[in-house]
Design an enzyme around this catalytic site. Structure first.
Site, PDB file in Angstrom:
ATOM      1  N   GLY A 176      28.331  14.521  45.321  1.00 30.05           N
ATOM      2  CA  GLY A 176      27.045  13.834  45.328  1.00 30.05           C
ATOM      3  C   GLY A 176      27.147  12.449  44.712  1.00 30.05           C
ATOM      4  O   GLY A 176      28.176  12.080  44.123  1.00 30.05           O
ATOM      5  N   GLN A 177      26.067  11.683  44.823  1.00 27.40           N
ATOM      6  CA  GLN A 177      26.093  10.301  44.343  1.00 27.40           C
ATOM      7  C   GLN A 177      26.387  10.214  42.845  1.00 27.40           C
ATOM      8  O   GLN A 177      27.251   9.450  42.406  1.00 27.40           O
ATOM      9  CB  GLN A 177      24.770   9.618  44.650  1.00 27.40           C
ATOM     10  CG  GLN A 177      24.485   9.415  46.127  1.00 27.40           C
ATOM     11  CD  GLN A 177      23.265   8.539  46.341  1.00 27.40           C
ATOM     12  OE1 GLN A 177      23.316   7.326  46.189  1.00 27.40           O
ATOM     13  NE2 GLN A 177      22.153   9.161  46.690  1.00 27.40           N
ATOM     14  N   THR A 226      19.002  18.366  47.779  1.00 31.10           N
ATOM     15  CA  THR A 226      18.321  17.073  47.838  1.00 31.10           C
ATOM     16  C   THR A 226      17.691  16.781  49.197  1.00 31.10           C
ATOM     17  O   THR A 226      17.125  15.702  49.385  1.00 31.10           O
ATOM     18  CB  THR A 226      19.309  15.944  47.501  1.00 31.10           C
ATOM     19  OG1 THR A 226      20.421  15.993  48.401  1.00 31.10           O
ATOM     20  CG2 THR A 226      19.804  16.068  46.065  1.00 31.10           C
ATOM     21  N   TRP A 269      14.580   7.583  43.406  1.00 30.80           N
ATOM     22  CA  TRP A 269      15.093   6.635  44.397  1.00 30.80           C
ATOM     23  C   TRP A 269      16.572   6.294  44.152  1.00 30.80           C
ATOM     24  O   TRP A 269      16.955   5.131  44.060  1.00 30.80           O
ATOM     25  CB  TRP A 269      14.246   5.367  44.394  1.00 30.80           C
ATOM     26  CG  TRP A 269      12.809   5.546  44.783  1.00 30.80           C
ATOM     27  CD1 TRP A 269      12.080   6.702  44.773  1.00 30.80           C
ATOM     28  CD2 TRP A 269      11.921   4.511  45.199  1.00 30.80           C
ATOM     29  NE1 TRP A 269      10.786   6.449  45.166  1.00 30.80           N
ATOM     30  CE2 TRP A 269      10.660   5.112  45.434  1.00 30.80           C
ATOM     31  CE3 TRP A 269      12.046   3.140  45.379  1.00 30.80           C
ATOM     32  CZ2 TRP A 269       9.546   4.398  45.857  1.00 30.80           C
ATOM     33  CZ3 TRP A 269      10.942   2.413  45.802  1.00 30.80           C
ATOM     34  CH2 TRP A 269       9.704   3.035  46.046  1.00 30.80           C
ATOM     35  N   ALA A 323      22.466  19.576  43.278  1.00 30.25           N
ATOM     36  CA  ALA A 323      21.093  19.967  43.620  1.00 30.25           C
ATOM     37  C   ALA A 323      20.927  20.046  45.126  1.00 30.25           C
ATOM     38  O   ALA A 323      21.745  19.520  45.893  1.00 30.25           O
ATOM     39  CB  ALA A 323      20.084  18.960  43.050  1.00 30.25           C
ATOM     40  N   TYR A 339      10.214  20.690  47.824  1.00 27.91           N
ATOM     41  CA  TYR A 339      11.302  20.129  47.018  1.00 27.91           C
ATOM     42  C   TYR A 339      10.846  19.928  45.576  1.00 27.91           C
ATOM     43  O   TYR A 339      11.534  20.336  44.630  1.00 27.91           O
ATOM     44  CB  TYR A 339      11.773  18.809  47.620  1.00 27.91           C
ATOM     45  CG  TYR A 339      12.707  18.034  46.719  1.00 27.91           C
ATOM     46  CD1 TYR A 339      14.009  18.459  46.497  1.00 27.91           C
ATOM     47  CD2 TYR A 339      12.271  16.873  46.074  1.00 27.91           C
ATOM     48  CE1 TYR A 339      14.866  17.752  45.658  1.00 27.91           C
ATOM     49  CE2 TYR A 339      13.116  16.154  45.245  1.00 27.91           C
ATOM     50  CZ  TYR A 339      14.408  16.597  45.037  1.00 27.91           C
ATOM     51  OH  TYR A 339      15.243  15.901  44.205  1.00 27.91           O
ATOM     52  N   LEU A 385      25.690  26.622  43.839  1.00 30.18           N
ATOM     53  CA  LEU A 385      24.392  26.811  43.194  1.00 30.18           C
ATOM     54  C   LEU A 385      23.520  27.819  43.942  1.00 30.18           C
ATOM     55  O   LEU A 385      22.500  28.268  43.413  1.00 30.18           O
ATOM     56  CB  LEU A 385      23.653  25.478  43.039  1.00 30.18           C
ATOM     57  CG  LEU A 385      23.954  24.734  41.714  1.00 30.18           C
ATOM     58  CD1 LEU A 385      25.393  24.267  41.678  1.00 30.18           C
ATOM     59  CD2 LEU A 385      22.998  23.574  41.515  1.00 30.18           C
ATOM     60  N   LYS A 431      12.295  21.796  42.139  1.00 28.82           N
ATOM     61  CA  LYS A 431      12.819  21.068  40.976  1.00 28.82           C
ATOM     62  C   LYS A 431      12.011  21.381  39.722  1.00 28.82           C
ATOM     63  O   LYS A 431      12.572  21.482  38.618  1.00 28.82           O
ATOM     64  CB  LYS A 431      12.814  19.566  41.254  1.00 28.82           C
ATOM     65  CG  LYS A 431      13.804  19.119  42.321  1.00 28.82           C
ATOM     66  CD  LYS A 431      15.258  19.382  41.932  1.00 28.82           C
ATOM     67  CE  LYS A 431      15.743  18.431  40.866  1.00 28.82           C
ATOM     68  NZ  LYS A 431      17.177  18.632  40.546  1.00 28.82           N
TER      69      LYS A 431
END
Length: 284
Positions: free
Chosen positions: A10-11, A59, A147, A57, A122, A34, A126
């Site tokens: 992921g990022q 996303t 963002w 996560a 979503y 997960l 979370k």
């Protein structure tokens, strides 16, 4: 400090891999999925780290609307299992959350203690993760952000760069306001907080971390085009003209003043756009 990080591609996890201390362990889906919360807890037991960062996560915001149960296992049940294991071992946990736990009403920045009211699946998933982490009773920081962008993965900056290279005009939503946040800065914040919590576990809680200044998606796109030297024009549209399966918050402004306790400040996303464009080879 032995650090265990959930997430690999992921990022934020990609950026963590650049700056994490030697010996940090990254668990991808093949090692700790997960979708299997018990496996996540078992991984923490097996590695017995000094701190844990959950940078993984579900996303896919729109997909969650038709797969809420699956999204909730990943975003709710798995962080809860991690937090309970961390609490049992006395290990601090840094867990990344989102502005989507709020309803996006008004124009004032949301404080960490503001009542939550997610607009969609979503956000609900979370929020379930946040509640489970708190309920575990261990040392933790829930870091809400918004963002997220970087040179990696799928994100708004990369989409705008791709489309702007081939289009004369793009229509972009102008009535949603928030703080674009560089994944690299989130990674740095997570490491700083994890280090702090190992020495000061009593300093946990919920904090916000978002880029500055707050801006619309349309103005974010204009800055990307300008820095990339693209002639593509951005035309403002309302959210109603770009319907999506999941409702997005109109107001994603986050009150980040609590970050001072960790020596952190909001990153300037405009400078991070330059860095990401350079990393992508879009500018010298």
């Amino acid at each position: 400090m032995t650090l265990l990080i959930f997430g690999r591609t992921g990022q934020v996890a990609t950026e963590l891999a650049r700056i994490a201390p030697a010996g940090a362990v990254f668990l991808g889906r093949d090692q700790a999925d997960l979708a299997d919360p018990a496996a996540c807890a078992a991984a923490i037991r097996a590695h017995r780290p000094a701190a844990v960062i959950n940078a993984a996560a579900w996303t896919a915001v729109d997909k969650a609307e038709t797969a809420e149960a699956a999204a909730t296992v990943v975003n709710g049940d798995a962080p809860g299992a991690m937090a309970r294991e961390c609490a049992a071992l006395g290990v601090p946990l840094v867990h990344i959350s989102t502005d989507y736990v709020f309803d996006g009403a008004g124009t004032a920045p949301f404080a960490p203690g503001h009542p939550t009211a997610p607009l969609g699946a979503y956000g609900r998933s979370k929020l379930a993760g946040e509640q489970a982490v708190r309920a575990a009773g261990g040392a933790h920081v829930i870091l809400r952000t918004s963002w997220v962008f970087s040179a990696h993965g799928s994100n708004f900056l990369k989409t705008m760069l791709r489309l702007g290279a081939t289009r004369e005009t793009l229509t972009v939503v102008a009535d949603q306001i928030g703080g674009p946040t560089p994944a690299r800065a989130i990674a740095g914040a997570c490491l700083t907080i994890a280090n702090h919590l190992t020495a000061h576990p009593q300093d946990g809680g919920t904090h916000h971390f978002a880029g500055a200044p707050d801006v619309s998606w349309a103005d974010f796109a204009r800055e990307i085009m300008a820095q990339a030297g693209l002639a593509c024009t951005i035309a403002d549209i309302p959210s109603s003209a770009y319907p999506t399966p999941a409702r997005r918050p109109a107001n994603s402004r986050l009150d980040c003043t609590g970050l001072a306790a960790f020596g952190l400040a909001r990153p300037d996303w405009r400078a991070a756009v330059h860095t990401a464009l350079h990393d992508l080879g879009a500018i010298p």
